[in-house]
Scaffold this motif. Sequence first.
Motif, PDB file in Angstrom:
ATOM      1  N   LEU A 260      11.997  19.430   0.748  1.00 44.60           N
ATOM      2  CA  LEU A 260      12.238  18.119   0.700  1.00 44.60           C
ATOM      3  C   LEU A 260      10.744  17.442   1.262  1.00 44.60           C
ATOM      4  N   LEU A 261      10.379  17.924   2.603  1.00 41.93           N
ATOM      5  CA  LEU A 261       9.266  17.231   3.149  1.00 41.93           C
ATOM      6  C   LEU A 261       8.104  17.551   2.655  1.00 41.93           C
ATOM      7  N   ASP A 262       7.900  18.861   2.245  1.00 44.97           N
ATOM      8  CA  ASP A 262       6.875  19.184   1.351  1.00 44.97           C
ATOM      9  C   ASP A 262       6.656  18.538   0.325  1.00 44.97           C
ATOM     10  N   LEU A 263       7.521  18.318  -0.636  1.00 49.39           N
ATOM     11  CA  LEU A 263       7.763  17.489  -1.768  1.00 49.39           C
ATOM     12  C   LEU A 263       7.199  16.126  -1.688  1.00 49.39           C
ATOM     13  N   LEU A 264       7.689  15.395  -0.341  1.00 50.08           N
ATOM     14  CA  LEU A 264       7.477  14.111  -0.273  1.00 50.08           C
ATOM     15  C   LEU A 264       6.029  13.817   0.123  1.00 50.08           C
ATOM     16  N   THR A 265       5.497  14.823   0.696  1.00 47.39           N
ATOM     17  CA  THR A 265       4.191  14.544   1.390  1.00 47.39           C
ATOM     18  C   THR A 265       3.136  15.465   0.635  1.00 47.39           C
ATOM     19  N   PHE A 266       3.331  15.973  -0.502  1.00 47.21           N
ATOM     20  CA  PHE A 266       2.614  16.774  -1.245  1.00 47.21           C
ATOM     21  C   PHE A 266       1.137  16.448  -1.262  1.00 47.21           C
ATOM     22  N   GLN A 267       0.258  17.347  -1.050  1.00 49.10           N
ATOM     23  CA  GLN A 267      -1.130  16.676  -0.885  1.00 49.10           C
ATOM     24  C   GLN A 267      -1.906  17.179  -2.258  1.00 49.10           C
ATOM     25  N   ALA A 268      -1.933  16.526  -3.333  1.00 49.41           N
ATOM     26  CA  ALA A 268      -2.376  16.595  -4.585  1.00 49.41           C
ATOM     27  C   ALA A 268      -3.877  16.677  -4.888  1.00 49.41           C
ATOM     28  N   ARG A 269      -4.308  16.176  -3.541  1.00 50.40           N
ATOM     29  CA  ARG A 269      -6.124  16.051  -3.586  1.00 50.40           C
ATOM     30  C   ARG A 269      -6.501  16.402  -2.221  1.00 50.40           C
ATOM     31  N   ARG A 270      -7.672  16.855  -1.914  1.00 52.78           N
ATOM     32  CA  ARG A 270      -8.437  17.104  -0.600  1.00 52.78           C
ATOM     33  C   ARG A 270      -9.384  15.807  -0.498  1.00 52.78           C
ATOM     34  N   ILE A 271      -9.205  15.253   0.319  1.00 54.42           N
ATOM     35  CA  ILE A 271     -10.101  13.800   0.390  1.00 54.42           C
ATOM     36  C   ILE A 271     -10.552  13.657   1.643  1.00 54.42           C
ATOM     37  N   ARG A 272     -11.659  12.890   1.727  1.00 58.71           N
ATOM     38  CA  ARG A 272     -12.502  12.457   3.012  1.00 58.71           C
ATOM     39  C   ARG A 272     -13.047  11.150   2.853  1.00 58.71           C
ATOM     40  N   LEU A 273     -12.284  10.103   3.602  1.00 54.35           N
ATOM     41  CA  LEU A 273     -13.039   8.855   3.831  1.00 54.35           C
ATOM     42  C   LEU A 273     -14.058   8.656   4.462  1.00 54.35           C
ATOM     43  N   ILE A 274     -14.968   7.848   4.373  1.00 51.88           N
ATOM     44  CA  ILE A 274     -16.283   7.682   4.789  1.00 51.88           C
ATOM     45  C   ILE A 274     -16.346   6.313   5.381  1.00 51.88           C
ATOM     46  N   ALA A 275     -16.557   5.877   6.546  1.00 50.71           N
ATOM     47  CA  ALA A 275     -16.491   4.653   7.088  1.00 50.71           C
ATOM     48  C   ALA A 275     -17.814   4.356   7.559  1.00 50.71           C
ATOM     49  N   CYS A 276     -17.835   2.818   7.648  1.00 54.19           N
ATOM     50  CA  CYS A 276     -19.127   2.425   7.999  1.00 54.19           C
ATOM     51  C   CYS A 276     -18.822   0.942   9.040  1.00 54.19           C
ATOM     52  N   GLU A 277     -19.950   0.751  10.115  1.00 51.24           N
ATOM     53  CA  GLU A 277     -19.362  -0.506  10.973  1.00 51.24           C
ATOM     54  C   GLU A 277     -20.037  -1.699  10.229  1.00 51.24           C
ATOM     55  N   GLN A 280     -17.515  -7.524  10.500  1.00 48.16           N
ATOM     56  CA  GLN A 280     -16.078  -7.736  10.424  1.00 48.16           C
ATOM     57  C   GLN A 280     -15.325  -6.434  11.103  1.00 48.16           C
ATOM     58  N   GLY A 281     -15.896  -5.385  11.194  1.00 48.35           N
ATOM     59  CA  GLY A 281     -15.381  -4.189  11.911  1.00 48.35           C
ATOM     60  C   GLY A 281     -15.635  -3.035  11.088  1.00 48.35           C
ATOM     61  N   THR A 282     -14.688  -1.773  11.462  1.00 49.13           N
ATOM     62  CA  THR A 282     -14.870  -0.687  10.336  1.00 49.13           C
ATOM     63  C   THR A 282     -14.080  -1.040   9.167  1.00 49.13           C
ATOM     64  N   ARG A 283     -15.009  -0.391   8.020  1.00 45.97           N
ATOM     65  CA  ARG A 283     -14.598  -0.478   6.769  1.00 45.97           C
ATOM     66  C   ARG A 283     -14.972   0.930   6.230  1.00 45.97           C
ATOM     67  N   VAL A 284     -14.054   1.414   4.917  1.00 44.66           N
ATOM     68  CA  VAL A 284     -14.368   2.482   4.351  1.00 44.66           C
ATOM     69  C   VAL A 284     -14.906   2.058   3.023  1.00 44.66           C
ATOM     70  N   HIS A 285     -16.166   2.708   2.857  1.00 40.74           N
ATOM     71  CA  HIS A 285     -17.084   2.145   1.820  1.00 40.74           C
ATOM     72  C   HIS A 285     -17.358   3.402   0.869  1.00 40.74           C
ATOM     73  N   ARG A 286     -17.147   4.704   1.213  1.00 46.03           N
ATOM     74  CA  ARG A 286     -17.752   5.753   0.479  1.00 46.03           C
ATOM     75  C   ARG A 286     -16.200   6.716   0.514  1.00 46.03           C
ATOM     76  N   ALA A 287     -16.236   7.707  -0.263  1.00 46.25           N
ATOM     77  CA  ALA A 287     -15.001   8.762  -0.212  1.00 46.25           C
ATOM     78  C   ALA A 287     -15.389  10.115  -1.185  1.00 46.25           C
ATOM     79  N   ILE A 288     -14.665  11.104  -0.823  1.00 50.48           N
ATOM     80  CA  ILE A 288     -14.970  12.278  -1.626  1.00 50.48           C
ATOM     81  C   ILE A 288     -13.438  12.717  -1.944  1.00 50.48           C
ATOM     82  N   VAL A 289     -13.274  12.713  -3.351  1.00 48.74           N
ATOM     83  CA  VAL A 289     -12.001  13.194  -3.827  1.00 48.74           C
ATOM     84  C   VAL A 289     -12.035  14.681  -4.641  1.00 48.74           C
ATOM     85  N   SER A 290     -11.427  15.304  -3.869  1.00 43.99           N
ATOM     86  CA  SER A 290     -11.802  16.937  -4.593  1.00 43.99           C
ATOM     87  C   SER A 290     -10.189  17.445  -5.311  1.00 43.99           C
TER      88      SER A 290
END
Length: 563
Positions: A260-277, A280-290
């Motif tokens: 059940l825990l694996d099903l609920l949190t299944f990682q269907a993608r490999r992702i990386r969020l790329i942030a910048c300052e 207004q503070g830290t913001r995510v402006h780019r990403a990689i979705v594999s």
Amino acid sequence: MNSEGDLVHGRWLDAVGRDGVQQAVGLLDALSEAHTIRRLELPVHTMLPVVLRQLLLPVMIDALGLPRTRQEWGERFHRGRFSEDERDRLAHYLGPRYGDRFRLFDPQRPFAQVAGLEALNGETKTAAQLVPSVASGNNVPLFSALSEADELLLMPGEAALWLLHVHCWDTASIKTGAVGDPQAKNGKTTGNPTGPLGQLGVVVPTGETLYETLLLNTPIWADGLEPQDRPQWAWDERPAGLGCMPAAQPVWSERSATGLLDLLTFQARRIRLIACETEQGTRVHRAIVSAGDRLAQTPETEPHTAWQHTAKPKKGQPHRRPRRHTSGRAAWQGLGTLLAMTLPVESDGPYTSLLLRQIADLQRGGVLSGRYRLGVETSGLEYGTQSAVVENAIGDDLPLPLRALLAQDDGLREVLLECVDQADQVARALDGLNNDLRRAAGGDPLPRDKGSRPSARFLHGLDATMRRLLAGLRTVDEDDEELLERAQLAWEQCVQMAADREAESLLAAAPPRAVVGRTVKSGDKEFVYRSGKAVGVFRTRLASILTRVAEERSAKGEEAAAA
């Protein structure tokens, strides 16, 4: 949320309290104070199952364990809040045990991401690819305020929500090939399925507080969790023999859920969020979705979907497959599926979700009152062009009388299903009237997949009436047949008035030549179409559907004649 993106303590989830006041909370407060929260205020309807499945439920279940009996579930539910011991265990789970794994921008182990993930072509894409309603690649929504050339800046809390949304609902489009992924070819990965929830018609039971909603979405398993079952943030604790690839690395596999825990949190993608300052503070402006893990098959332990049962499936196909929602239909129009408590073993048909069946069992066992104010939220995405783009989002919520989840011959259930069926029959009768009027005027009937239909306007107009009926019937006693009969009569009267309005509108729009009509030959037969005849056929059909209203009118007519 602070600059480190701490999901545990940062205030990033908008919660509406029982007093109606909205405030931002972190993951720990959302759980510890769940009894004070009426609901979470989320950006889209499809986000509720995401937050429940990817965060709140697995944390609660892993920290406290599953209830093993109805009595244990009932004790938790009727307490109305987490006990002090449970709050301490949640705090320990999200503190010394796993707290460092819920940081969005951690350089070594960012939450639900792959640290240092790189594309084979060295490029990154805008954060818009995380948000289905914003133009990105082939996904170009008609009313998107931004184009792919515009930069989308996501606050850390927003980025966290859309990150998890991608794991659950992402399209099946071609994904960026990642460095270290042996299955990537020519800089990309093809053959990706949608996210796991994209293959379901999601059904989430809801309570009067977030705490009740969490319990209503918690399965009762006599044997508890599988020993090897771990959530995605504890992937390194899974036994090596299970064949699960590390969720924090670019490699992936097609596999079954290990629990059940694996099903609920299944990682269907490999992702990386790329942030910048920014100012207004830290913001995510780019990403990689594999490409990420592919769920080999939706298990029957999946709690958040209804099923389509096939008595004699084709070779290699299961008897039960997830049942998706139909675009353009309100949730109440699918009550037949939600209330399908009996598995149709000898025939094909719907079978309601595991959680709604469990709720029915809890009421049958006296754990839940028949007057409990149960709600149901439905959500889904409609994909197009090989599931590579999002065409439509489906989302609805409705009150559900708990007693309607009991025996198949229960009176309340029959009343509700009859009301839904009446609305459907009248809608089809209105479409038939519209087609007959078009023929009488010299035209052709509307094609099945084109044009604006009177049935759609009629059903939309009945929506508020049906919701009032459902809310009112939640407090009706099962043996109060007189009240049920009055409710059905009131419903039929509302349907009659709505149908009359729509029919009058159609007749007013018909040109004068429809009165004279025309004769149409079909083979050896001739059919005469006139507006007067079309209205007569419609009225007869309406009387056969709304029998209580017809009987009432007949009785009044006899009384008037006698007077």
